[in-house]
Structure formats: structure tokens, C-alpha cells
Design a protein around this motif. Structure first.
Motif, PDB file in Angstrom:
ATOM      1  N   ALA A 301      29.187 -26.337  -8.492  1.00  0.00           N
ATOM      2  CA  ALA A 301      28.743 -27.576  -9.132  1.00  0.00           C
ATOM      3  C   ALA A 301      28.518 -27.314 -10.617  1.00  0.00           C
ATOM      4  O   ALA A 301      28.020 -26.251 -11.001  1.00  0.00           O
ATOM      5  CB  ALA A 301      27.457 -28.085  -8.485  1.00  0.00           C
ATOM      6  N   GLU A 302      28.876 -28.295 -11.436  1.00  0.00           N
ATOM      7  CA  GLU A 302      28.775 -28.110 -12.885  1.00  0.00           C
ATOM      8  C   GLU A 302      27.335 -27.948 -13.365  1.00  0.00           C
ATOM      9  O   GLU A 302      27.087 -27.385 -14.437  1.00  0.00           O
ATOM     10  CB  GLU A 302      29.430 -29.303 -13.602  1.00  0.00           C
ATOM     11  N   THR A 303      26.386 -28.437 -12.578  1.00  0.00           N
ATOM     12  CA  THR A 303      24.982 -28.360 -12.982  1.00  0.00           C
ATOM     13  C   THR A 303      24.360 -26.990 -12.722  1.00  0.00           C
ATOM     14  O   THR A 303      23.236 -26.721 -13.156  1.00  0.00           O
ATOM     15  CB  THR A 303      24.160 -29.412 -12.225  1.00  0.00           C
ATOM     16  N   VAL A 304      25.069 -26.109 -12.001  1.00  0.00           N
ATOM     17  CA  VAL A 304      24.569 -24.754 -11.729  1.00  0.00           C
ATOM     18  C   VAL A 304      25.040 -23.852 -12.864  1.00  0.00           C
ATOM     19  O   VAL A 304      26.244 -23.696 -13.095  1.00  0.00           O
ATOM     20  CB  VAL A 304      25.087 -24.228 -10.377  1.00  0.00           C
ATOM     21  N   ARG A 305      24.088 -23.264 -13.570  1.00  0.00           N
ATOM     22  CA  ARG A 305      24.424 -22.510 -14.779  1.00  0.00           C
ATOM     23  C   ARG A 305      23.813 -21.115 -14.758  1.00  0.00           C
ATOM     24  O   ARG A 305      22.783 -20.866 -14.127  1.00  0.00           O
ATOM     25  CB  ARG A 305      23.947 -23.270 -16.027  1.00  0.00           C
ATOM     26  N   LEU A 306      24.472 -20.231 -15.496  1.00  0.00           N
ATOM     27  CA  LEU A 306      23.985 -18.871 -15.723  1.00  0.00           C
ATOM     28  C   LEU A 306      23.685 -18.734 -17.210  1.00  0.00           C
ATOM     29  O   LEU A 306      23.752 -19.718 -17.955  1.00  0.00           O
ATOM     30  CB  LEU A 306      25.031 -17.868 -15.244  1.00  0.00           C
ATOM     31  N   ILE A 307      23.333 -17.540 -17.666  1.00  0.00           N
ATOM     32  CA  ILE A 307      23.010 -17.331 -19.080  1.00  0.00           C
ATOM     33  C   ILE A 307      23.810 -16.140 -19.590  1.00  0.00           C
ATOM     34  O   ILE A 307      23.856 -15.086 -18.952  1.00  0.00           O
ATOM     35  CB  ILE A 307      21.505 -17.095 -19.287  1.00  0.00           C
ATOM     36  N   SER A 308      24.427 -16.316 -20.753  1.00  0.00           N
ATOM     37  CA  SER A 308      25.224 -15.246 -21.348  1.00  0.00           C
ATOM     38  C   SER A 308      24.406 -14.499 -22.387  1.00  0.00           C
ATOM     39  O   SER A 308      23.379 -15.006 -22.870  1.00  0.00           O
ATOM     40  CB  SER A 308      26.483 -15.832 -22.005  1.00  0.00           C
ATOM     41  N   PRO A 309      24.852 -13.299 -22.792  1.00  0.00           N
ATOM     42  CA  PRO A 309      24.131 -12.552 -23.840  1.00  0.00           C
ATOM     43  C   PRO A 309      24.075 -13.284 -25.176  1.00  0.00           C
ATOM     44  O   PRO A 309      23.206 -12.991 -26.003  1.00  0.00           O
ATOM     45  CB  PRO A 309      24.931 -11.251 -23.953  1.00  0.00           C
ATOM     46  N   LEU A 310      24.978 -14.228 -25.401  1.00  0.00           N
ATOM     47  CA  LEU A 310      24.983 -14.994 -26.652  1.00  0.00           C
ATOM     48  C   LEU A 310      24.032 -16.176 -26.610  1.00  0.00           C
ATOM     49  O   LEU A 310      23.888 -16.896 -27.593  1.00  0.00           O
ATOM     50  CB  LEU A 310      26.406 -15.485 -26.953  1.00  0.00           C
ATOM     51  N   GLY A 311      23.403 -16.377 -25.463  1.00  0.00           N
ATOM     52  CA  GLY A 311      22.478 -17.486 -25.331  1.00  0.00           C
ATOM     53  C   GLY A 311      23.104 -18.744 -24.774  1.00  0.00           C
ATOM     54  O   GLY A 311      22.424 -19.762 -24.591  1.00  0.00           O
ATOM     55  N   ASP A 312      24.424 -18.702 -24.513  1.00  0.00           N
ATOM     56  CA  ASP A 312      25.086 -19.842 -23.888  1.00  0.00           C
ATOM     57  C   ASP A 312      24.662 -19.943 -22.427  1.00  0.00           C
ATOM     58  O   ASP A 312      24.208 -18.970 -21.818  1.00  0.00           O
ATOM     59  CB  ASP A 312      26.606 -19.697 -23.963  1.00  0.00           C
ATOM     60  N   MET A 313      24.851 -21.129 -21.844  1.00  0.00           N
ATOM     61  CA  MET A 313      24.507 -21.374 -20.442  1.00  0.00           C
ATOM     62  C   MET A 313      25.723 -21.940 -19.728  1.00  0.00           C
ATOM     63  O   MET A 313      25.806 -23.138 -19.470  1.00  0.00           O
ATOM     64  CB  MET A 313      23.296 -22.300 -20.360  1.00  0.00           C
ATOM     65  N   PRO A 314      26.704 -21.069 -19.425  1.00  0.00           N
ATOM     66  CA  PRO A 314      27.936 -21.554 -18.819  1.00  0.00           C
ATOM     67  C   PRO A 314      27.725 -22.063 -17.401  1.00  0.00           C
ATOM     68  O   PRO A 314      26.957 -21.494 -16.631  1.00  0.00           O
ATOM     69  CB  PRO A 314      28.840 -20.323 -18.831  1.00  0.00           C
ATOM     70  N   SER A 315      28.435 -23.145 -17.071  1.00  0.00           N
ATOM     71  CA  SER A 315      28.430 -23.615 -15.694  1.00  0.00           C
ATOM     72  C   SER A 315      29.136 -22.607 -14.813  1.00  0.00           C
ATOM     73  O   SER A 315      30.085 -21.934 -15.236  1.00  0.00           O
ATOM     74  CB  SER A 315      29.134 -24.972 -15.611  1.00  0.00           C
ATOM     75  N   VAL A 316      28.689 -22.512 -13.569  1.00  0.00           N
ATOM     76  CA  VAL A 316      29.318 -21.593 -12.629  1.00  0.00           C
ATOM     77  C   VAL A 316      30.800 -21.940 -12.446  1.00  0.00           C
ATOM     78  O   VAL A 316      31.619 -21.068 -12.152  1.00  0.00           O
ATOM     79  CB  VAL A 316      28.564 -21.618 -11.282  1.00  0.00           C
ATOM     80  N   THR A 317      31.158 -23.217 -12.646  1.00  0.00           N
ATOM     81  CA  THR A 317      32.549 -23.624 -12.473  1.00  0.00           C
ATOM     82  C   THR A 317      33.438 -23.199 -13.637  1.00  0.00           C
ATOM     83  O   THR A 317      34.662 -23.282 -13.531  1.00  0.00           O
ATOM     84  CB  THR A 317      32.638 -25.150 -12.312  1.00  0.00           C
ATOM     85  N   SER A 318      32.851 -22.743 -14.751  1.00  0.00           N
ATOM     86  CA  SER A 318      33.646 -22.317 -15.908  1.00  0.00           C
ATOM     87  C   SER A 318      33.625 -20.804 -16.125  1.00  0.00           C
ATOM     88  O   SER A 318      34.280 -20.299 -17.032  1.00  0.00           O
ATOM     89  CB  SER A 318      33.139 -23.019 -17.180  1.00  0.00           C
ATOM     90  N   VAL A 319      32.867 -20.074 -15.303  1.00  0.00           N
ATOM     91  CA  VAL A 319      32.778 -18.619 -15.455  1.00  0.00           C
ATOM     92  C   VAL A 319      34.125 -17.990 -15.094  1.00  0.00           C
ATOM     93  O   VAL A 319      34.753 -18.349 -14.085  1.00  0.00           O
ATOM     94  CB  VAL A 319      31.662 -18.053 -14.563  1.00  0.00           C
ATOM     95  N   GLU A 320      34.552 -17.035 -15.913  1.00  0.00           N
ATOM     96  CA  GLU A 320      35.839 -16.375 -15.693  1.00  0.00           C
ATOM     97  C   GLU A 320      35.672 -14.861 -15.697  1.00  0.00           C
ATOM     98  O   GLU A 320      34.662 -14.320 -16.185  1.00  0.00           O
ATOM     99  CB  GLU A 320      36.829 -16.778 -16.797  1.00  0.00           C
ATOM    100  N   VAL A 321      36.678 -14.180 -15.167  1.00  0.00           N
ATOM    101  CA  VAL A 321      36.706 -12.724 -15.200  1.00  0.00           C
ATOM    102  C   VAL A 321      36.625 -12.244 -16.639  1.00  0.00           C
ATOM    103  O   VAL A 321      37.301 -12.772 -17.527  1.00  0.00           O
ATOM    104  CB  VAL A 321      37.987 -12.185 -14.535  1.00  0.00           C
TER     105      VAL A 321
END
Length: 347
Positions: A301-321
Motif C-alpha cells: 500500500a502506498e501509505t506504508v512507508r520506510l525511512i531512508s538515510p537522506l530523510g526521505d520516506m519512500p512508500s513500500v511500493t516504490s522501494v527498489e533493489v
């Protein structure tokens, strides 16, 4: 690991010398010349030293009530002498986990040779001593061998035992896969999350990622700033006291750890849990410096997010290898959610 002689059922005048670190007598018994470190068992369960000062207690842990009674004494006394029932290993493991770092040392009463190694290596670290019967040379011989093995094992492992730190680290995404359909847990708090805050979650307690709260605005759904869509029921979550629980174990009133990208942790109270069947994505990741890897099942779901070292909060649906995600590296195994000084691998 100490070896104690159980002389509570012996006639003191007929007791022969044993290679014991301490001798447990009955209150009022005479101290024989060869006994250097006597302790005395009282009828009320107290254990006294030679000056009659209380230094410990004896607890029968043959049932759950006894186990809880033993736990209640951890941190309050120097020694807890344990007598097990039909179930030996599980109660001992639970108490070994509870006693680590408390200052209280556990002594297991042993009646058979078969019980020696299990008690000595419970959760790898084992109890602090064995209370052995008198006049049974085979048990004593085996106990001395096992005590030497324990000493050698602990000496080899000392350099590798680290205290769990609070540093946030960067994981590299190795794969993003279809995770099938399963039971997803949303954790609703009684307080508001800030942007950049979330929970540390993972399938392995020593490699958890920071799952962001539903605090961001969207044109499709309103934010839920009290909620974290935390993942599958089997996952671990870091609690306020540093322990972990499975998401399926959480209940209203539990206090969880809320963390941000800088590693600052605060506590928050759970107000409600929502468990529903949802499709998952399975994200596998690795910490390149330590080689530790982990995984997490999160709702697709697009509303489920993680946090990157740059401070971004990517959606789980956009995370890539190759993407980087913030998370936490633990250094110890867990037993019923508690840190224990043993090795465990979770994949």
C-alpha cells in the motif's frame, strides 16, 4: 559456574568432604572443619550465610506460580536456588533470561546426571551454579567436567559479547518480492506521531527497519498520525523497555518504542490493534558492514512507508533493489522478547 553440595538431607557428622564451592546446610547444623563456605537453608525458604545474614531464597518452580515467585526475587537477592518439577528446561531458560544483568545468580538443584548439561548450558549461558547431592561421585565427576567446558566456552566468547546499542544504521535493499496474503497489524497509539517517527520492526530481532507512521498528507486518503501499519503478525517490534514482542502479542496499554532517524527513542501507549488480511511485499535487506541481513513483510500500500538515510520516506511500493533504509542492529539473541547472551540466527 559454582558447584554446591546439598547437605540439607544429610547427617552432618557423617558427611564426607566434597570438592564444593559452597555447602548448603540446614539452619542450626554444625559446620564441619572442611567446610569453608557454608550457607543455611531455613524452613521459610530463606538462605543465610554464616553470619545469619539473608543472602538468597529457595523456590520450587514446579509450576507457573513458582516460576513467577522466582522471577519476583530477581534483583532483590544474591542467590535464588531453584528446584524444578517435571518441566525443567523451559522454566530454567525463562529465569536465566530474566536474571541476566540483574546481579542475582541462579542455582539449579540437580538430582540426575542427565540434568547437568541442560542446566549448565540453558540458553547457552546457563545457570550460575549447580546444587548437587552428597555421596554421588559420578554426578560430581560429570559436573566438574561440564563446569570446565562452561568456563572454556565463556572464555572463548567473551570478546564477541556486546551490549545492545541504540545506533541507527543503514541497510541495503537486496530484493523486493511478492509476499502473498497474510494477516497485517496496524498499531494505533494514544498519542500523535511526528513526521519522521515510527517503529522498529523486522522478522529478525537483530535486524529491524524503521517503519514510518501514517503522518503524511495524501490526495487519496487522510493521514492517521496515531497509526503505524506495522506488517505481518509474526514480526518483532521493539518495546519501550528494550525487549521485543511479536506484533500478534501486542495489546492495548502496552508501551512501545517510537524512534526517529537520529535514533532518539521515546515511549508511546497502544490504544488499539487492527488485524486484517492484506497483500504483502517481502523486502530483504543487508547491513554491509556487519553482514547481518533481515526481512520484513509489509502491506502492499502506498501509505506504508520506510525511512531512508537522506530523510526521505519512500512508500513500500516504490522501494527498489539498491535503495538504503534506516534500521537497527541488535547484538544479542532473544528469549521471550528478552536479550540473552547467546547466539541465534533468524532468516
Amino acid at each position: 559456574m559454582e558447584l554446591w553440595l546439598d547437605a540439607t538431607g544429610e547427617n552432618g557428622g557423617l558427611l564426607h568432604p566434597h570438592p564444593a564451592d559452597r555447602v548448603l546446610l540446614v539452619e542450626g547444623d554444625d559446620i564441619l572443619d572442611w567446610i569453608e563456605s557454608p550457607l543455611f537453608a531455613c524452613e521459610d525458604g530463606r538462605i543465610l550465610d554464616s553470619s545469619t545474614a539473608p543472602v538468597g531464597v529457595h523456590v520450587d518452580i514446579g509450576d507457573a506460580e513458582g516460576q513467577e515467585a522466582a522471577k519476583s526475587m530477581i534483583g532483590l537477592v544474591s542467590w535464588v536456588v531453584l528446584t524444578t518439577g517435571d518441566w525443567q528446561m523451559i522454566p530454567l531458560e525463562n529465569l536465566v533470561a530474566s536474571a541476566q544483568g540483574s546481579g542475582t545468580r541462579l542455582i539449579a538443584r540437580i538430582d540426575t546426571q542427565q540434568s547437568l548439561r541442560g542446566a549448565a548450558f540453558a540458553l547457552e549461558t546457563g545457570v550460575d551454579g549447580l546444587l548437587l547431592p552428597a555421596e554421588q561421585p559420578e554426578i560430581w565427576a560429570d559436573a566438574q567436567i561440564i563446569a570446565a567446558e562452561r568456563l572454556a566456552t565463556q572464555s572463548e566468547g567473551d570478546d564477541g559479547i556486546l551490549e545492545e546499542g541504540g545506533d541507527i544504521v543503514s541497510f541495503d535493499v537486496q530484493s523486493v518480492e511478492d509476499g502473498g496474503v497474510g494477516d497485517r497489524v496496524c498499531v494505533d497509539l494514544t498519542s500523535i506521531l511526528e513526521v519522521g517517527e515510527g517503529f522498529l520492526i523486522g522478522s529478525a530481532a537483530n535486524a529491524m527497519v524503521l517503519v514510518h507512521g501514517e503522518t503524511l498528507e495524501s490526495e487519496f486518503v487522510p493521514p492517521r498520525p496515531f497509526r503505524v501499519n506495522a506488517g505481518a503478525v509474526h514480526a518483532y517490534i521493539l518495546m519501550e523497555d528494550g525487549s521485543t514482542k511479536y506484533l500478534s502479542e501486542l495489546v492495548a496499554g502496552d508501551s512501545v518504542a517510537v524512534c526517529n532517524s537520529t535514533g532518539i527513542v521515546r515511549s508511546a501507549i497502544i490504544g488499539r490493534m487492527k488485524i486484517e488480511s492484506r497483500p504483502f511485499l517481502l523486502i530483504r535487506y543487508i547491513h554491509s558492514e556487519s553482514g547481518k541481513n533481515g526481512q520484513i513483510f509489509l502491506q502492499q500500500a502506498e501509505t506504508v512507508r520506510l525511512i531512508s538515510p537522506l530523510g526521505d520516506m519512500p512508500s513500500v511500493t516504490s522501494v527498489e533493489v539498491g535503495d538504503s533504509l534506516l534500521g537497527f542492529i541488535g547484538t544479542s539473541a532473544r528469549h521471550i522478547g528478552q536479550n540473552v547472551l547467546s547466539m541465534a540466527e533468524e532468516h
